[in-house]
Design a protein around this motif. Structure first.
Motif, PDB file in Angstrom:
ATOM      1  N   GLY A   7       0.837  -1.186   0.000  1.00 37.45           N
ATOM      2  CA  GLY A   7       0.000   0.000   0.000  1.00 37.45           C
ATOM      3  C   GLY A   7       0.874   1.239   0.000  1.00 37.45           C
ATOM      4  N   GLY A   8       0.300   2.327   0.402  1.00 36.61           N
ATOM      5  CA  GLY A   8       1.039   3.578   0.397  1.00 36.61           C
ATOM      6  C   GLY A   8       1.009   4.221  -0.976  1.00 36.61           C
ATOM      7  N   GLY A   9       1.749   5.297  -1.116  1.00 37.53           N
ATOM      8  CA  GLY A   9       1.795   6.021  -2.363  1.00 37.53           C
ATOM      9  C   GLY A   9       1.677   7.514  -2.150  1.00 37.53           C
ATOM     10  N   SER A  10       1.278   8.200  -3.190  1.00 41.11           N
ATOM     11  CA  SER A  10       1.167   9.668  -3.149  1.00 41.11           C
ATOM     12  C   SER A  10      -0.269  10.089  -3.399  1.00 41.11           C
ATOM     13  CB  SER A  10       2.077  10.291  -4.204  1.00 41.11           C
ATOM     14  OG  SER A  10       3.429   9.990  -3.957  1.00 41.11           O
ATOM     15  N   VAL A  11      -0.783  10.963  -2.537  1.00 33.98           N
ATOM     16  CA  VAL A  11      -2.152  11.439  -2.679  1.00 33.98           C
ATOM     17  C   VAL A  11      -2.206  12.930  -2.360  1.00 33.98           C
ATOM     18  CG1 VAL A  11      -3.217   9.223  -2.114  1.00 33.98           C
ATOM     19  CG2 VAL A  11      -2.733  10.881  -0.288  1.00 33.98           C
ATOM     20  N   GLN A  12      -3.348  13.519  -2.631  1.00 32.14           N
ATOM     21  CA  GLN A  12      -3.597  14.902  -2.252  1.00 32.14           C
ATOM     22  C   GLN A  12      -4.206  14.944  -0.852  1.00 32.14           C
ATOM     23  OE1 GLN A  12      -2.955  17.715  -4.211  1.00 32.14           O
ATOM     24  NE2 GLN A  12      -1.869  16.249  -5.521  1.00 32.14           N
ATOM     25  N   ALA A  13      -4.046  16.068  -0.204  1.00 38.34           N
ATOM     26  CA  ALA A  13      -4.641  16.249   1.119  1.00 38.34           C
ATOM     27  C   ALA A  13      -6.150  16.018   1.052  1.00 38.34           C
ATOM     28  CB  ALA A  13      -4.352  17.651   1.630  1.00 38.34           C
ATOM     29  N   GLY A  14      -6.641  15.313   2.059  1.00 35.40           N
ATOM     30  CA  GLY A  14      -8.057  14.996   2.108  1.00 35.40           C
ATOM     31  C   GLY A  14      -8.414  13.644   1.530  1.00 35.40           C
ATOM     32  N   GLU A  15      -7.507  13.056   0.810  1.00 32.36           N
ATOM     33  CA  GLU A  15      -7.760  11.754   0.208  1.00 32.36           C
ATOM     34  C   GLU A  15      -7.420  10.629   1.189  1.00 32.36           C
ATOM     35  OE1 GLU A  15      -7.232  12.934  -4.494  1.00 32.36           O
ATOM     36  OE2 GLU A  15      -5.656  11.785  -3.509  1.00 32.36           O
ATOM     37  N   SER A  16      -7.624   9.396   0.716  1.00 31.34           N
ATOM     38  CA  SER A  16      -7.442   8.223   1.573  1.00 31.34           C
ATOM     39  C   SER A  16      -6.434   7.256   0.971  1.00 31.34           C
ATOM     40  CB  SER A  16      -8.774   7.498   1.753  1.00 31.34           C
ATOM     41  OG  SER A  16      -9.740   8.332   2.362  1.00 31.34           O
ATOM     42  N   LEU A  17      -5.839   6.488   1.855  1.00 32.36           N
ATOM     43  CA  LEU A  17      -4.950   5.399   1.460  1.00 32.36           C
ATOM     44  C   LEU A  17      -5.113   4.263   2.448  1.00 32.36           C
ATOM     45  CD1 LEU A  17      -1.471   6.990   0.596  1.00 32.36           C
ATOM     46  CD2 LEU A  17      -2.959   5.706  -0.961  1.00 32.36           C
ATOM     47  N   GLY A  18      -4.772   3.059   1.989  1.00 33.73           N
ATOM     48  CA  GLY A  18      -4.792   1.917   2.882  1.00 33.73           C
ATOM     49  C   GLY A  18      -3.473   1.185   2.839  1.00 33.73           C
ATOM     50  N   LEU A  19      -3.051   0.704   3.993  1.00 38.62           N
ATOM     51  CA  LEU A  19      -1.852  -0.106   4.113  1.00 38.62           C
ATOM     52  C   LEU A  19      -2.248  -1.480   4.619  1.00 38.62           C
ATOM     53  CD1 LEU A  19       0.572   2.404   5.896  1.00 38.62           C
ATOM     54  CD2 LEU A  19       0.251   2.060   3.433  1.00 38.62           C
ATOM     55  N   SER A  20      -1.493  -2.471   4.231  1.00 37.97           N
ATOM     56  CA  SER A  20      -1.683  -3.804   4.790  1.00 37.97           C
ATOM     57  C   SER A  20      -0.322  -4.400   5.121  1.00 37.97           C
ATOM     58  CB  SER A  20      -2.449  -4.693   3.824  1.00 37.97           C
ATOM     59  OG  SER A  20      -1.728  -4.874   2.625  1.00 37.97           O
ATOM     60  N   CYS A  21      -0.358  -5.346   6.034  1.00 40.52           N
ATOM     61  CA  CYS A  21       0.881  -5.976   6.489  1.00 40.52           C
ATOM     62  C   CYS A  21       0.582  -7.434   6.807  1.00 40.52           C
ATOM     63  CB  CYS A  21       1.409  -5.261   7.724  1.00 40.52           C
ATOM     64  SG  CYS A  21       2.870  -6.014   8.454  1.00 40.52           S
TER      65      CYS A  21
END
Length: 121
Positions: A7-21
């Motif tokens: 997961g991770g990456g680059s986004v704009q403020a206010g957006e969402s991201l998800g990480l998994s492990c």
């Protein structure tokens, strides 16, 4: 024990991201799984942690925006990050507190490779 984060990456403020492990290898039990982060020039800090009983800890800065969860059967933890802010930009590290061979073992902390999260304003 190996921890593989994704997961991770680059986004704009206010957006969402998800990480998994995902934890793999010889594992008797996992006490908790969680996420730390480290921004340039700053110390590594706890983001969120979830215990085997479902209890959670969050950094004050992410409460109400981030949600940590886990699938105990799959030794997997997730971090859902909503309303991201530029201040959330950091390398995020997955960690797990593991008893490797038996209940008598002392738990050990294992770390995954970091994954970059970049939030632009």
């Amino acid at each position: 024990v190996q921890l593989q984060a994704s997961g991770g990456g680059s986004v704009q403020a206010g957006e969402s991201l998800g990480l998994s492990c995902v934890a793999s290898g010889i594992i008797f039990s996992i006490n908790y799984m969680g996420w730390y982060r480290q921004a340039p020039g700053k110390q590594r800090e706890l983001v969120a942690r979830i215990y085997s009983d479902g209890n959670t800890n969050y950094a004050d800065s992410v409460k109400g925006r981030f949600t940590v969860s886990r699938d105990g059967a799959k030794y997997t933890a997730y971090l859902q990050m909503n309303s991201l802010e530029p201040e959330d930009t950091a390398v995020y590290y997955c960690t797990a507190d593991v008893k490797v061979y038996s209940s008598r073992d002392s738990p050990r902390a294992f770390w995954g490779q970091g994954t970059q999260v970049t939030v632009s304003s």
